[in-house]
Design an enzyme around this catalytic site. Structure first.
Site, PDB file in Angstrom:
ATOM      1  N   GLU A  41       0.872  -1.176   0.000  1.00 23.75           N
ATOM      2  CA  GLU A  41       0.000   0.000   0.000  1.00 23.75           C
ATOM      3  C   GLU A  41       0.908   1.224   0.000  1.00 23.75           C
ATOM      4  O   GLU A  41       1.766   1.373   0.873  1.00 23.75           O
ATOM      5  CB  GLU A  41      -0.896  -0.025   1.238  1.00 23.75           C
ATOM      6  CG  GLU A  41      -1.834  -1.209   1.252  1.00 23.75           C
ATOM      7  CD  GLU A  41      -2.627  -1.336   2.546  1.00 23.75           C
ATOM      8  OE1 GLU A  41      -2.376  -0.563   3.502  1.00 23.75           O
ATOM      9  OE2 GLU A  41      -3.488  -2.235   2.602  1.00 23.75           O
ATOM     10  N   ARG A  67      -4.111  18.706  14.741  1.00 20.08           N
ATOM     11  CA  ARG A  67      -3.760  17.720  13.725  1.00 20.08           C
ATOM     12  C   ARG A  67      -4.770  16.583  13.774  1.00 20.08           C
ATOM     13  O   ARG A  67      -4.797  15.811  14.717  1.00 20.08           O
ATOM     14  CB  ARG A  67      -2.334  17.203  13.935  1.00 20.08           C
ATOM     15  CG  ARG A  67      -1.273  18.234  13.599  1.00 20.08           C
ATOM     16  CD  ARG A  67      -1.422  18.719  12.180  1.00 20.08           C
ATOM     17  NE  ARG A  67      -0.223  19.375  11.684  1.00 20.08           N
ATOM     18  CZ  ARG A  67      -0.118  19.846  10.476  1.00 20.08           C
ATOM     19  NH1 ARG A  67      -1.145  19.762   9.631  1.00 20.08           N
ATOM     20  NH2 ARG A  67       0.981  20.426  10.080  1.00 20.08           N
ATOM     21  N   GLU A 101       2.995  31.312   7.720  1.00 20.23           N
ATOM     22  CA  GLU A 101       2.690  30.746   9.031  1.00 20.23           C
ATOM     23  C   GLU A 101       3.201  31.573  10.202  1.00 20.23           C
ATOM     24  O   GLU A 101       2.661  31.477  11.299  1.00 20.23           O
ATOM     25  CB  GLU A 101       3.224  29.310   9.128  1.00 20.23           C
ATOM     26  CG  GLU A 101       2.494  28.381   8.175  1.00 20.23           C
ATOM     27  CD  GLU A 101       2.747  26.912   8.435  1.00 20.23           C
ATOM     28  OE1 GLU A 101       3.545  26.569   9.339  1.00 20.23           O
ATOM     29  OE2 GLU A 101       2.126  26.094   7.734  1.00 20.23           O
ATOM     30  N   GLU A 145      -6.412  29.034   3.715  1.00 16.76           N
ATOM     31  CA  GLU A 145      -7.787  29.226   4.194  1.00 16.76           C
ATOM     32  C   GLU A 145      -8.236  28.167   5.188  1.00 16.76           C
ATOM     33  O   GLU A 145      -9.049  28.434   6.055  1.00 16.76           O
ATOM     34  CB  GLU A 145      -8.752  29.245   3.007  1.00 16.76           C
ATOM     35  CG  GLU A 145      -8.627  30.478   2.146  1.00 16.76           C
ATOM     36  CD  GLU A 145      -9.580  30.449   0.964  1.00 16.76           C
ATOM     37  OE1 GLU A 145     -10.460  29.571   0.908  1.00 16.76           O
ATOM     38  OE2 GLU A 145      -9.436  31.320   0.088  1.00 16.76           O
TER      39      GLU A 145
END
Length: 187
Positions: A41, A67, A101, A145
């Site tokens: 994967e 997060r 940031e 955004e």
């Protein structure tokens, strides 16, 4: 040099599972070196940057954000995904992300290292930069955004405590703190 051929897994077939804004996912059927067949994967990511920046008081700049995969708020060094057109010059991404940031610009960005974050399933390559001589910008670039960030500046002792408290828990920020410690060894 390490021998490659005896470890190589040759792809028989790839099934593309998902194409997203940030990642693509696939499952490969592979011939293993021992002759057996396996499945892998895979997550494909355009890469990213992390920026180690210190303010005028020699404090590490960090951003606080939620997060979702961790279901918690953590502190991290400024970082971001490499956008199309920036792949060959990740320092452009680093300059942009630092300003978006934190509201700071660097006189110079020094490339420290590049590292794969999870090579067992993902190809994301993260480039780490040290921002030299940062200055606050009057009208910085706007944040993304969909990001809610808060800027923090921590001393080395505070950053180490935040690591101990698992508020700092990601690899790039732990690397930044270890880099900072190594910079201060001779002082």
């Amino acid at each position: 040099m390490l021998e490659y051929e005896q470890f190589e897994e040759k792809t028989i077939q790839r099934k593309e599972i998902y194409h997203g804004a940030i990642i693509d996912v696939a499952v490969d059927d592979v011939h293993l070196p021992d002759g057996n067949i396996g499945k892998r994967e895979l997550v494909f990511h355009p890469g990213g940057v992390g920026i180690i920046a210190f303010d005028e008081k020699d404090r590490l700049l960090l951003v606080k954000q939620f997060r979702k995969p961790l279901e918690k708020v953590i502190l991290e060094i400024p970082a971001g995904k490499i956008d199309p057109g920036e792949k060959q010059a990740p320092e452009i991404t680093a300059a942009r992300e630092l300003e978006e940031e934190t509201g700071y610009r660097a006189e110079r960005l020094e490339h420290l290292t590049s590292m794969y974050l999870s090579p067992g399933f993902a190809n994301e390559l993260l480039h780490i930069y040290h921002a030299i001589n940062i200055k606050k910008v009057e009208q910085p670039l706007a944040q993304d955004e969909d990001e809610v960030l808060e800027l923090y500046a921590l001393t080395l002792a505070e950053a180490k405590q935040a690591m101990s408290d698992q508020v700092i828990c990601d690899a790039k920020t732990i690397y930044a703190i270890q880099y900072w410690e190594s910079m201060n060894k001779g002082k």
